[in-house]
Design a protein around this motif. Sequence first.
Motif, PDB file in Angstrom:
ATOM      1  N   VAL A   1      26.122  53.331  51.651  1.00 16.10           N
ATOM      2  CA  VAL A   1      27.535  52.977  51.768  1.00 16.10           C
ATOM      3  C   VAL A   1      27.880  52.085  50.577  1.00 16.10           C
ATOM      4  O   VAL A   1      27.247  51.059  50.359  1.00 16.10           O
ATOM      5  N   VAL A   2      28.877  52.516  49.811  1.00 14.42           N
ATOM      6  CA  VAL A   2      29.265  51.800  48.599  1.00 14.42           C
ATOM      7  C   VAL A   2      30.713  51.338  48.728  1.00 14.42           C
ATOM      8  O   VAL A   2      31.586  52.098  49.152  1.00 14.42           O
ATOM      9  N   TYR A   3      30.937  50.086  48.353  1.00 15.40           N
ATOM     10  CA  TYR A   3      32.282  49.511  48.365  1.00 15.40           C
ATOM     11  C   TYR A   3      32.741  49.298  46.932  1.00 15.40           C
ATOM     12  O   TYR A   3      31.955  48.889  46.076  1.00 15.40           O
ATOM     13  N   ALA A   4      34.013  49.563  46.691  1.00 15.36           N
ATOM     14  CA  ALA A   4      34.588  49.379  45.353  1.00 15.36           C
ATOM     15  C   ALA A   4      36.039  48.948  45.501  1.00 15.36           C
ATOM     16  O   ALA A   4      36.691  49.243  46.513  1.00 15.36           O
ATOM     17  N   LEU A   5      36.533  48.273  44.492  1.00 18.19           N
ATOM     18  CA  LEU A   5      37.937  47.888  44.480  1.00 18.19           C
ATOM     19  C   LEU A   5      38.805  49.100  44.173  1.00 18.19           C
ATOM     20  O   LEU A   5      38.432  49.953  43.370  1.00 18.19           O
ATOM     21  N   THR A   6      39.960  49.154  44.800  1.00 20.88           N
ATOM     22  CA  THR A   6      40.963  50.157  44.451  1.00 20.88           C
ATOM     23  C   THR A   6      41.764  49.606  43.271  1.00 20.88           C
ATOM     24  O   THR A   6      41.569  48.456  42.856  1.00 20.88           O
ATOM     25  N   VAL A   7      42.675  50.404  42.774  1.00 20.82           N
ATOM     26  CA  VAL A   7      43.568  49.919  41.710  1.00 20.82           C
ATOM     27  C   VAL A   7      44.345  48.705  42.227  1.00 20.82           C
ATOM     28  O   VAL A   7      44.495  47.703  41.519  1.00 20.82           O
ATOM     29  N   LEU A   8      44.807  48.771  43.462  1.00 23.57           N
ATOM     30  CA  LEU A   8      45.510  47.637  44.058  1.00 23.57           C
ATOM     31  C   LEU A   8      44.586  46.425  44.147  1.00 23.57           C
ATOM     32  O   LEU A   8      44.985  45.302  43.832  1.00 23.57           O
ATOM     33  N   GLY A   9      43.350  46.634  44.561  1.00 21.92           N
ATOM     34  CA  GLY A   9      42.375  45.548  44.654  1.00 21.92           C
ATOM     35  C   GLY A   9      42.117  44.891  43.320  1.00 21.92           C
ATOM     36  O   GLY A   9      41.960  43.660  43.236  1.00 21.92           O
ATOM     37  N   GLU A  10      42.072  45.696  42.272  1.00 16.74           N
ATOM     38  CA  GLU A  10      41.840  45.147  40.935  1.00 16.74           C
ATOM     39  C   GLU A  10      42.959  44.196  40.521  1.00 16.74           C
ATOM     40  O   GLU A  10      42.725  43.242  39.786  1.00 16.74           O
ATOM     41  N   THR A  11      44.175  44.443  41.019  1.00 20.99           N
ATOM     42  CA  THR A  11      45.284  43.540  40.675  1.00 20.99           C
ATOM     43  C   THR A  11      45.142  42.181  41.360  1.00 20.99           C
ATOM     44  O   THR A  11      45.760  41.211  40.926  1.00 20.99           O
ATOM     45  N   ALA A  12      44.350  42.098  42.422  1.00 20.66           N
ATOM     46  CA  ALA A  12      44.140  40.837  43.137  1.00 20.66           C
ATOM     47  C   ALA A  12      43.028  39.997  42.523  1.00 20.66           C
ATOM     48  O   ALA A  12      42.928  38.797  42.800  1.00 20.66           O
ATOM     49  N   VAL A  13      42.196  40.614  41.690  1.00 20.98           N
ATOM     50  CA  VAL A  13      41.040  39.909  41.125  1.00 20.98           C
ATOM     51  C   VAL A  13      41.431  38.683  40.294  1.00 20.98           C
ATOM     52  O   VAL A  13      40.816  37.623  40.457  1.00 20.98           O
ATOM     53  N   PRO A  14      42.420  38.763  39.408  1.00 23.19           N
ATOM     54  CA  PRO A  14      42.761  37.557  38.637  1.00 23.19           C
ATOM     55  C   PRO A  14      43.127  36.364  39.526  1.00 23.19           C
ATOM     56  O   PRO A  14      42.711  35.234  39.243  1.00 23.19           O
ATOM     57  N   ALA A  15      43.856  36.602  40.593  1.00 29.53           N
ATOM     58  CA  ALA A  15      44.234  35.505  41.498  1.00 29.53           C
ATOM     59  C   ALA A  15      43.006  34.966  42.230  1.00 29.53           C
ATOM     60  O   ALA A  15      42.837  33.748  42.370  1.00 29.53           O
ATOM     61  N   ALA A  16      42.138  35.871  42.695  1.00 28.26           N
ATOM     62  CA  ALA A  16      40.924  35.450  43.398  1.00 28.26           C
ATOM     63  C   ALA A  16      40.016  34.654  42.460  1.00 28.26           C
ATOM     64  O   ALA A  16      39.477  33.609  42.837  1.00 28.26           O
ATOM     65  N   CYS A  17      39.860  35.125  41.234  1.00 27.38           N
ATOM     66  CA  CYS A  17      39.020  34.427  40.256  1.00 27.38           C
ATOM     67  C   CYS A  17      39.633  33.086  39.864  1.00 27.38           C
ATOM     68  O   CYS A  17      38.908  32.102  39.699  1.00 27.38           O
ATOM     69  N   ALA A  18      40.947  33.044  39.747  1.00 25.10           N
ATOM     70  CA  ALA A  18      41.609  31.777  39.415  1.00 25.10           C
ATOM     71  C   ALA A  18      41.334  30.740  40.504  1.00 25.10           C
ATOM     72  O   ALA A  18      41.051  29.573  40.203  1.00 25.10           O
ATOM     73  N   LEU A  19      41.400  31.159  41.752  1.00 21.52           N
ATOM     74  CA  LEU A  19      41.145  30.237  42.854  1.00 21.52           C
ATOM     75  C   LEU A  19      39.689  29.774  42.856  1.00 21.52           C
ATOM     76  O   LEU A  19      39.415  28.571  42.968  1.00 21.52           O
ATOM     77  N   THR A  20      38.738  30.704  42.712  1.00 23.41           N
ATOM     78  CA  THR A  20      37.332  30.305  42.722  1.00 23.41           C
ATOM     79  C   THR A  20      36.987  29.464  41.494  1.00 23.41           C
ATOM     80  O   THR A  20      36.205  28.516  41.597  1.00 23.41           O
TER      81      THR A  20
END
Length: 118
Positions: A81-100
């Motif tokens: 079972v493999v999990y990957a970001l969708t195109v929509l998920g990729e748009t959330a990465v900058p905000a998630a990384c900024a917070l972390t």
Amino acid sequence: MARPIPFSAPPSAAFIRALDIIGSKWAILALVCLADGPKRFNEVGRALTGISRRMLSITLRSLEQYGVVTRTVHATRPLKVVYALTVLGETAVPAACALTDWLEAHMSELEEAVERLG
């Protein structure tokens, strides 16, 4: 003085539900973990120290439900079972990384504040 929240209207119940899921600590960390590419369930679990298998499953399923993550099952033995970001998920990465990144940069200050206030 408190700054007003810049919403054109009060957040809807759907907005609050989505924020509750996507803004949870495990979801933020899962987004950051998946930012560098697809991973198997156990790889994500090893990267997120302290998360139970059950909570990891709930978190990834919720992110999948919101269209942020895809779940692909490969018919191998054992199942892969493999999990990957969708195109929509990729748009959330900058905000998630900024917070972390912000948390990492200010952990000592945050811990001192908690200590001071008990």
